[in-house]
Design a protein around this motif. Structure first.
Motif, PDB file in Angstrom:
ATOM      1  N   ALA A 192       6.558  -7.187  -6.148  1.00  0.00           N
ATOM      2  CA  ALA A 192       5.946  -8.170  -5.228  1.00  0.00           C
ATOM      3  C   ALA A 192       6.207  -8.330  -3.887  1.00  0.00           C
ATOM      4  O   ALA A 192       5.556  -8.362  -2.655  1.00  0.00           O
ATOM      5  N   ALA A 193       7.420  -8.256  -3.606  1.00  0.00           N
ATOM      6  CA  ALA A 193       8.296  -8.277  -2.576  1.00  0.00           C
ATOM      7  C   ALA A 193       7.906  -7.303  -1.397  1.00  0.00           C
ATOM      8  O   ALA A 193       7.596  -7.317  -0.405  1.00  0.00           O
ATOM      9  N   ALA A 194       7.919  -5.992  -2.002  1.00  0.00           N
ATOM     10  CA  ALA A 194       7.703  -4.738  -1.475  1.00  0.00           C
ATOM     11  C   ALA A 194       6.261  -4.874  -0.885  1.00  0.00           C
ATOM     12  O   ALA A 194       5.968  -4.544   0.242  1.00  0.00           O
ATOM     13  N   VAL A 195       5.213  -5.497  -1.779  1.00  0.00           N
ATOM     14  CA  VAL A 195       3.849  -5.500  -1.396  1.00  0.00           C
ATOM     15  C   VAL A 195       3.735  -6.707  -0.125  1.00  0.00           C
ATOM     16  O   VAL A 195       2.884  -6.262   0.635  1.00  0.00           O
ATOM     17  N   TYR A 196       4.523  -7.650  -0.486  1.00  0.00           N
ATOM     18  CA  TYR A 196       4.189  -8.891   0.791  1.00  0.00           C
ATOM     19  C   TYR A 196       4.764  -7.953   1.805  1.00  0.00           C
ATOM     20  O   TYR A 196       4.173  -8.423   3.129  1.00  0.00           O
ATOM     21  N   TYR A 197       5.923  -7.549   1.866  1.00  0.00           N
ATOM     22  CA  TYR A 197       6.534  -6.852   3.270  1.00  0.00           C
ATOM     23  C   TYR A 197       5.474  -5.709   3.939  1.00  0.00           C
ATOM     24  O   TYR A 197       5.538  -5.780   5.028  1.00  0.00           O
ATOM     25  N   THR A 198       4.851  -4.855   2.966  1.00  0.00           N
ATOM     26  CA  THR A 198       3.890  -3.890   3.459  1.00  0.00           C
ATOM     27  C   THR A 198       2.805  -4.676   4.324  1.00  0.00           C
ATOM     28  O   THR A 198       2.244  -4.156   5.464  1.00  0.00           O
ATOM     29  N   ILE A 199       2.264  -5.785   3.630  1.00  0.00           N
ATOM     30  CA  ILE A 199       1.341  -6.542   4.180  1.00  0.00           C
ATOM     31  C   ILE A 199       1.725  -7.212   5.673  1.00  0.00           C
ATOM     32  O   ILE A 199       0.927  -7.017   6.717  1.00  0.00           O
ATOM     33  N   ASN A 200       2.904  -7.701   5.556  1.00  0.00           N
ATOM     34  CA  ASN A 200       3.444  -8.079   6.822  1.00  0.00           C
ATOM     35  C   ASN A 200       3.444  -7.137   7.769  1.00  0.00           C
ATOM     36  O   ASN A 200       3.350  -7.552   8.968  1.00  0.00           O
ATOM     37  N   LEU A 201       3.889  -5.939   7.431  1.00  0.00           N
ATOM     38  CA  LEU A 201       4.139  -4.867   8.594  1.00  0.00           C
ATOM     39  C   LEU A 201       2.644  -4.659   9.099  1.00  0.00           C
ATOM     40  O   LEU A 201       2.594  -4.215  10.090  1.00  0.00           O
ATOM     41  N   ALA A 202       1.722  -4.626   8.249  1.00  0.00           N
ATOM     42  CA  ALA A 202       0.417  -4.228   8.641  1.00  0.00           C
ATOM     43  C   ALA A 202       0.039  -5.388   9.660  1.00  0.00           C
ATOM     44  O   ALA A 202      -0.875  -5.005  10.798  1.00  0.00           O
ATOM     45  N   MET A 203       0.268  -6.558   9.371  1.00  0.00           N
ATOM     46  CA  MET A 203      -0.355  -7.593  10.387  1.00  0.00           C
ATOM     47  C   MET A 203       0.476  -7.679  11.597  1.00  0.00           C
ATOM     48  O   MET A 203       0.040  -7.844  12.541  1.00  0.00           O
ATOM     49  N   GLU A 204       1.725  -7.329  11.318  1.00  0.00           N
ATOM     50  CA  GLU A 204       2.553  -6.887  13.003  1.00  0.00           C
ATOM     51  C   GLU A 204       1.782  -5.956  13.529  1.00  0.00           C
ATOM     52  O   GLU A 204       2.039  -6.189  14.832  1.00  0.00           O
TER      53      GLU A 204
END
Length: 218
Positions: A192-204
């Motif tokens: 879940a943390a990895a998925v959140y981080y991936t979404i975060n990178l996309a938003m950035e």
């Protein structure tokens, strides 16, 4: 009991479905917080006193109380007065209004920073005060606060996990449900943390694209 990451693919569809719910909630709440932030800023700066004061009270409530409590109030509390919202809608409203208040503070500052000559020039051209705000002042103000508002949207993504407490099957709750079946908390919380981080990178990435386009247009 050692770690076993081989179990992850079996439940990947559940986790990814939760991620889609997280993205949906984040996008909808972000849109609400952006539009609401502009509306709240205009009310705070230009509305009559009788409207501004109740708004200030609402603003204080959303800034002075935890987001979790606000979600409980919207989802469980409104039912007592006949407003029964689906959990997904309640989550969007709670997150959207919470961040709209913070966006409003940023937009108010940006509006006040716009050269007063812009408003005067617009009025000279025959625009009403409302038209001048909508077509001249607010677009300039919003352009200047895109970076900090984008940071708020990343914070909104992280806080979207709180809607799990009212039953929305977003990423965190989906991971918890899988953990309840597999008893593998470390593996699935890490996923879940990895998925959140991936979404975060996309938003950035989107944020940088928008900021670059704004800097070119200036």
């Amino acid at each position: 009991m050692g770690l076993d990451f081989s179990i992850l693919p079996k439940y990947m569809d559940v986790v990814l479905l939760g991620a889609l719910w997280t993205i949906g909630i984040t996008v909808a709440a972000a849109a609400l917080s952006f539009v609401g932030g502009i509306l709240f800023a205009v009310i705070a700066l230009y509305a009559p006193w009788i409207i501004r004061q109740p708004f200030r009270l609402i603003e204080w409530v959303f800034m002075g109380t935890p987001l979790l409590l606000q979600l409980f109030l919207i989802y469980f509390g409104l039912v007592q007065i006949g407003i029964d919202l689906p959990a997904f809608v309640a989550g969007i409203i709670g997150l959207g209004l919470h961040f709209a208040v913070y966006n409003s503070e940023l937009i108010q500052t940006a509006i006040l920073a716009v050269d007063k000559g812009q408003m005067e020039a617009a009025r000279t051209l025959g625009l009403s005060r409302g038209q001048a705000l909508r077509k001249v002042v607010i677009p300039q103000a919003v352009r200047d606060v895109i970076p900090p508002i984008s940071n708020n949207m990343i914070a909104l993504l992280k806080d979207s996990a709180l809607v799990s407490v009212i039953g929305v099957s977003e990423l965190t709750l989906s991971a918890q449900r899988v953990i309840g079946k597999t008893y593998r908390p470390f593996e699935f919380y890490l996923l879940a943390a990895a998925v959140y981080y991936t979404i975060n990178l996309a938003m950035e990435w989107v944020q940088r694209k928008i900021e670059r386009r704004i800097s070119i247009s200036r």
